[in-house]
Design an enzyme around this catalytic site. Structure first.
Site, short mmCIF file in Angstrom:
data_model
loop_
_atom_site.label_atom_id
_atom_site.label_comp_id
_atom_site.label_asym_id
_atom_site.label_seq_id
_atom_site.Cartn_x
_atom_site.Cartn_y
_atom_site.Cartn_z
N GLY A 31 -2.34 14.48 -0.64
CA GLY A 31 -3.12 14.01 0.68
C GLY A 31 -4.18 14.85 0.86
O GLY A 31 -4.50 15.88 -0.17
N LEU A 33 -7.29 14.09 0.85
CA LEU A 33 -8.07 13.64 -0.09
C LEU A 33 -9.73 14.13 -0.06
O LEU A 33 -10.14 14.29 0.80
CB LEU A 33 -8.00 12.16 -0.29
CG LEU A 33 -6.60 11.54 -0.53
CD1 LEU A 33 -6.70 10.13 -0.40
CD2 LEU A 33 -5.97 12.41 -1.39
N HIS A 34 -10.17 14.42 -1.26
CA HIS A 34 -11.57 14.92 -1.23
C HIS A 34 -12.08 14.00 -2.30
O HIS A 34 -11.65 13.15 -3.12
CB HIS A 34 -11.66 16.15 -1.51
CG HIS A 34 -10.89 16.86 -2.42
ND1 HIS A 34 -11.16 16.61 -3.83
CD2 HIS A 34 -9.97 17.82 -2.46
CE1 HIS A 34 -10.14 17.18 -4.58
NE2 HIS A 34 -9.37 17.85 -3.73
N GLY A 36 -12.77 14.68 -5.45
CA GLY A 36 -11.82 14.97 -6.76
C GLY A 36 -10.81 13.92 -6.90
O GLY A 36 -10.52 13.39 -7.75
N HIS A 37 -10.15 13.77 -5.67
CA HIS A 37 -8.83 12.65 -5.84
C HIS A 37 -9.44 11.26 -6.00
O HIS A 37 -9.14 10.50 -6.88
CB HIS A 37 -8.21 12.83 -4.37
CG HIS A 37 -7.46 13.92 -4.27
ND1 HIS A 37 -7.61 14.94 -3.14
CD2 HIS A 37 -6.30 14.39 -4.63
CE1 HIS A 37 -6.96 15.91 -3.25
NE2 HIS A 37 -5.99 15.59 -4.12
N GLN A 61 7.98 22.29 -4.31
CA GLN A 61 6.95 22.96 -5.27
C GLN A 61 6.30 24.22 -4.47
O GLN A 61 5.24 24.79 -5.11
CB GLN A 61 5.93 22.17 -5.90
CG GLN A 61 4.81 21.52 -5.05
CD GLN A 61 4.17 20.39 -5.65
OE1 GLN A 61 4.84 19.19 -5.96
NE2 GLN A 61 2.93 20.62 -5.82
N LYS A 151 -8.04 20.10 -13.11
CA LYS A 151 -8.18 21.26 -12.26
C LYS A 151 -6.87 21.90 -12.57
O LYS A 151 -6.88 23.17 -12.76
CB LYS A 151 -8.59 21.10 -11.00
CG LYS A 151 -8.86 22.54 -10.27
CD LYS A 151 -9.16 22.22 -8.74
CE LYS A 151 -8.13 21.50 -7.91
NZ LYS A 151 -7.23 22.71 -7.74
N MET A 186 -13.49 21.14 -6.44
CA MET A 186 -12.96 20.57 -5.42
C MET A 186 -11.40 20.76 -5.33
O MET A 186 -10.58 20.58 -6.17
CB MET A 186 -13.60 19.24 -4.98
CG MET A 186 -14.84 18.98 -5.25
SD MET A 186 -15.35 17.24 -4.95
CE MET A 186 -17.11 17.42 -4.66
N SER A 188 -8.17 20.92 -1.84
CA SER A 188 -7.83 20.53 -0.62
C SER A 188 -7.89 21.92 0.18
O SER A 188 -7.94 21.93 1.34
CB SER A 188 -6.27 20.01 -0.53
OG SER A 188 -6.41 18.53 -1.02
#
Length: 284
Positions: A31, A33-34, A36-37, A61, A151, A186, A188
């Site tokens: 989530g 989101l930017h 990149g997503h 994680q 990334k 980019m 989050s």
């Protein structure tokens, strides 16, 4: 676009697509989101008939409770962004759904060779959490294609090995890193940076570029020295380097002067925010 909040709703939609022999692409996210997503979703749209995006902040994680609690959660904004991209289905499982018996005695998926290098070295158990949740999501969604960003290059390589080793029938596709005009990758986590830090942060990418140029254009082959110099430059810019490393692109083993396809990878702290980035280096 539909939102599946439980496994039954997900299975119903996937089953109907399977009956029509449609190709399903999957983009797993946490989530916030930017662009990149969104580039991953756009790639999925190009390759498949149907696109599924999952939004789940995976506690397994995170090895830092503060990092987990600080992770941005923006579900309503994420849904709005995805509704504009022809995403057919958003899957939003809960922690209880993903880990119905808790995480203390959870069956885990462990991909060897990743915990002792790069991001794995400083984040014990992180990649076990990634491998486990991705395997569970693959089992739930049953995609033909899965899209991940470059990334998180070490993560991408781990998932490719996971799929190969377990004979999973999903094609894993990597998408180049999306960057801001400054060069900053980019992420989050960028929303946690102050205005001053947003000026400092792009220096991570600039340092990788300088290292790449030293290898490709100046013929430098003392990789250890180059990494040491890069760390020093990061420190001068106000970042605290965790690592800068030059690895073989194909398997992330330490690179030698004879290797042609390299990856330069780095992680650094800027205040409390951990930044990662990487860049390809081609000597072919």
């Amino acid at each position: 676009m539909a939102i599946a909040e439980n496994l039954s709703a997900l299975k119903t939609r996937i089953k109907s697509w399977r009956q029509q022999n449609e190709v399903i692409a999957f983009v797993p996210t946490m989530g916030n989101l930017h662009e990149g997503h969104l580039s991953l979703v756009q790639k999925a749209r190009e390759l498949a008939d149907r696109v599924v995006v999952s939004i789940f902040v995976n506690p397994l994680q995170f090895n830092d409770e503060q990092d987990l609690s600080n992770y941005p959660r923006t579900l309503s904004d994420d849904v709005q962004l995805l509704s504009e991209l022809d995403c057919e289905l958003i899957f939003t499982p809960t922690e209880e759904m993903m880990y119905p018996n808790g995480m203390a005695s959870l069956t885990k998926v462990i991909v060897p060779g990743f915990d002792d290098k790069l991001c794995g070295k400083g984040r014990p158990g992180h990649f076990d959490g990634v491998a486990t949740v991705v395997t569970k999501l693959f089992n739930m969604v049953q995609p033909d294609i899965a899209i991940f960003g470059e990334k998180d290059y070490q993560q991408l390589m781990l998932i490719k090995k996971l799929v190969t080793d377990l004979n999973l029938t999903v094609d894993v596709i990597g998408v180049p890193t999306k960057r801001q005009d400054s060069g900053l990758a980019m992420s989050s986590r960028n929303t946690l940076l102050s205005q001053k830090q947003l000026v400092q942060a792009p220096f991570l990418y600039k340092t990788l570029l300088a290292t790449k140029q030293a290898i490709e254009e100046q013929g430098e082959t003392d990789f250890s020295l180059l990494c040491t110099q890069a760390k020093q430059q990061l420190q001068k810019a106000g970042l605290e380097p965790e690592y800068v490393d030059i690895r073989r692109a194909e398997d992330l083993e330490l690179a030698s002067a004879d290797d042609k396809q390299l990856r330069i990878l780095a992680a650094a702290l800027l205040g409390s925010v951990r930044l990662i980035d990487n860049i390809a280096c081609d000597l072919a």
